[in-house]
Write a protein that holds these residues in place. Sequence first.
Motif, PDB file in Angstrom:
ATOM      1  N   ARG A  98       0.846  -1.214   0.000  1.00 56.52           N
ATOM      2  CA  ARG A  98       0.000   0.000   0.000  1.00 56.52           C
ATOM      3  C   ARG A  98       0.872   1.251   0.000  1.00 56.52           C
ATOM      4  O   ARG A  98       0.619   2.207  -0.730  1.00 56.52           O
ATOM      5  CB  ARG A  98      -0.927  -0.011   1.228  1.00 56.52           C
ATOM      6  CG  ARG A  98      -2.012  -1.061   1.158  1.00 56.52           C
ATOM      7  CD  ARG A  98      -3.085  -0.844   2.217  1.00 56.52           C
ATOM      8  NE  ARG A  98      -2.734  -1.312   3.540  1.00 56.52           N
ATOM      9  CZ  ARG A  98      -2.890  -2.555   3.981  1.00 56.52           C
ATOM     10  NH1 ARG A  98      -3.382  -3.494   3.182  1.00 56.52           N
ATOM     11  NH2 ARG A  98      -2.564  -2.891   5.218  1.00 56.52           N
ATOM     12  N   LYS A  99       1.897   1.223   0.829  1.00 59.27           N
ATOM     13  CA  LYS A  99       2.778   2.378   0.932  1.00 59.27           C
ATOM     14  C   LYS A  99       3.517   2.587  -0.391  1.00 59.27           C
ATOM     15  O   LYS A  99       3.629   3.715  -0.882  1.00 59.27           O
ATOM     16  CB  LYS A  99       3.774   2.135   2.065  1.00 59.27           C
ATOM     17  CG  LYS A  99       4.443   3.387   2.567  1.00 59.27           C
ATOM     18  CD  LYS A  99       5.198   3.099   3.864  1.00 59.27           C
ATOM     19  CE  LYS A  99       5.948   4.334   4.318  1.00 59.27           C
ATOM     20  NZ  LYS A  99       6.730   4.082   5.529  1.00 59.27           N
ATOM     21  N   ARG A 100       4.004   1.474  -0.947  1.00 60.75           N
ATOM     22  CA  ARG A 100       4.772   1.556  -2.192  1.00 60.75           C
ATOM     23  C   ARG A 100       3.917   2.110  -3.330  1.00 60.75           C
ATOM     24  O   ARG A 100       4.323   2.987  -4.080  1.00 60.75           O
ATOM     25  CB  ARG A 100       5.274   0.150  -2.564  1.00 60.75           C
ATOM     26  CG  ARG A 100       6.321   0.132  -3.680  1.00 60.75           C
ATOM     27  CD  ARG A 100       6.442  -1.233  -4.327  1.00 60.75           C
ATOM     28  NE  ARG A 100       5.227  -1.654  -5.004  1.00 60.75           N
ATOM     29  CZ  ARG A 100       4.779  -1.168  -6.163  1.00 60.75           C
ATOM     30  NH1 ARG A 100       5.457  -0.225  -6.779  1.00 60.75           N
ATOM     31  NH2 ARG A 100       3.648  -1.608  -6.685  1.00 60.75           N
ATOM     32  N   LEU A 111      -4.010   6.716  -1.396  1.00 54.00           N
ATOM     33  CA  LEU A 111      -3.700   7.093  -0.014  1.00 54.00           C
ATOM     34  C   LEU A 111      -3.723   8.611   0.101  1.00 54.00           C
ATOM     35  O   LEU A 111      -3.134   9.305  -0.731  1.00 54.00           O
ATOM     36  CB  LEU A 111      -2.304   6.597   0.389  1.00 54.00           C
ATOM     37  CG  LEU A 111      -2.131   5.097   0.612  1.00 54.00           C
ATOM     38  CD1 LEU A 111      -0.671   4.800   0.976  1.00 54.00           C
ATOM     39  CD2 LEU A 111      -3.049   4.581   1.702  1.00 54.00           C
ATOM     40  N   ASP A 142      -1.839  -0.020  11.571  1.00 46.68           N
ATOM     41  CA  ASP A 142      -2.067  -0.132  10.132  1.00 46.68           C
ATOM     42  C   ASP A 142      -3.451   0.401   9.758  1.00 46.68           C
ATOM     43  O   ASP A 142      -4.418  -0.332   9.649  1.00 46.68           O
ATOM     44  CB  ASP A 142      -1.898  -1.590   9.718  1.00 46.68           C
ATOM     45  CG  ASP A 142      -1.941  -1.762   8.218  1.00 46.68           C
ATOM     46  OD1 ASP A 142      -2.044  -0.743   7.491  1.00 46.68           O
ATOM     47  OD2 ASP A 142      -1.887  -2.913   7.771  1.00 46.68           O
TER      48      ASP A 142
END
Lengths: 260, 260
Positions: free
Chosen positions: A27-29, A104, A152
Amino acid sequence: MQPQSIESRRNARVQAFCRLRDSAAERKRAGRFVLEGLRLCADCAETGVPLAAAFVTEAARKKGGARMDALLAAANEVFYISEPVAERLSDTVTTQGVFAEAFLPAARPFAPQPGERYLALEAVQNPQNLGAAARTAEALGLSGLLLFSGCDRFSPKALRASMGSLLRLPVFETDALPAALKAASKTLPVFAAVPDRDAPRVQTVDFSGGAVVVVGNEANGVSEVVRALASPVTVPMAGRAESLNAAAAAAILMWEMVRV
Amino acid sequence: MQPQSIESRRNARVQAFCRLRDSAAERKRAGRFVLEGLRLCADCAETGVPLAAAFVTEAARKKGGARMDALLAAANEVFYISEPVAERLSDTVTTQGVFAEAFLPAARPFAPQPGERYLALEAVQNPQNLGAAARTAEALGLSGLLLFSGCDRFSPKALRASMGSLLRLPVFETDALPAALKAASKTLPVFAAVPDRDAPRVQTVDFSGGAVVVVGNEANGVSEVVRALASPVTVPMAGRAESLNAAAAAAILMWEMVRV
């Protein structure tokens, strides 16, 4: 853009969705997260979080309704998916066949104002606890949530347990916990929830000027570094259970923060 | 009796265990329930609930310890099970390989005394909520729990979420809710948690003489019949969430019942 059909569970978009569902690192990537369920997807669209894609089965689309319209209108891309694809995407036992991929949101700077009330969660592992605490925070009217050390926020289980509160509440994330607490303490008193019997009892603490209250990891509580920066506060326990569940402790602490 | 070995997932005792695990009706019919995990099984043995059987893998048995000794000593029958059997019995993602079958305790008559504090749950569906409420009740030192209308006390998920509190707390079950509340109201004031904004706020209620507080079903709240028999009480909400989660509402209500 015209809706596209996805029939195969091995479709690249399906695989990408599953990676986002299962991995916080992914998700972060990718800068995206995923949602399941009409209500949560539509809530997300309503809060203005941009939706990269919606994935809906024919059955779900035919059921329709205002929420479905809002979801389909908000998504950059719309995919009509088969039932087997819906089962592959789903994180639940019985799926509604409605999914979305969202971008995000940008990180917000944490700039607390006097009188505001924040719950901070440090390394809370269980997404149910995170989601439940967020739901309670919204219900009780807290100013927002601070998340530290791997809580998270975009875990599908946490989002679902929060009933969308994690999307609607102001949520601030940091990996630099001491700095964030030190900065906050210039504006608001900072407390750490501890199980010590000799710590000040929560009902004796004056929260009238606002506060930040930190609740720690389910097994280990708040870290030493947080304890050193914060004033201790405890929910006194009369019974035999070793400690309150993190979400229950957070509920009682937040209640005392807003109780008048 | 000598321990017996079970290698096959189709063994009759394995199938009986799974039926007890999955069905409240089967638990009632057989008069037994099941437990998973060393801590919960040993807790159960310690509370004096008779254990019909223990099922342990070789790996779990070799790990041993005082809790394992207590469990094996308390069980009428001991079965050494293979890893595939453990996976079949398990309700969790990663099993410890420790299980027990216990006899349902006899029903207790509900005879509340002045000054006692009870949480009553009416038709709470989610075993996580039931377990979390029981854990909070024990931590805060409540006198016991009353369960109505299908709150499934011996659901493995509820037992696990309660961390054994559902085995240790005095728990009273009834299918005759109006009669139980009417009888209780001769000794203790009876309250029903409602989301009405004009109901008395929980922090204004005097719980010093004890009380019974009823929390209702997650979707529908307390039933009309309970409302008619009880005084309303509410946890005031400032925020946008439609309502508090049942376990969070129960935590705040119980906290106010014991708060001094």
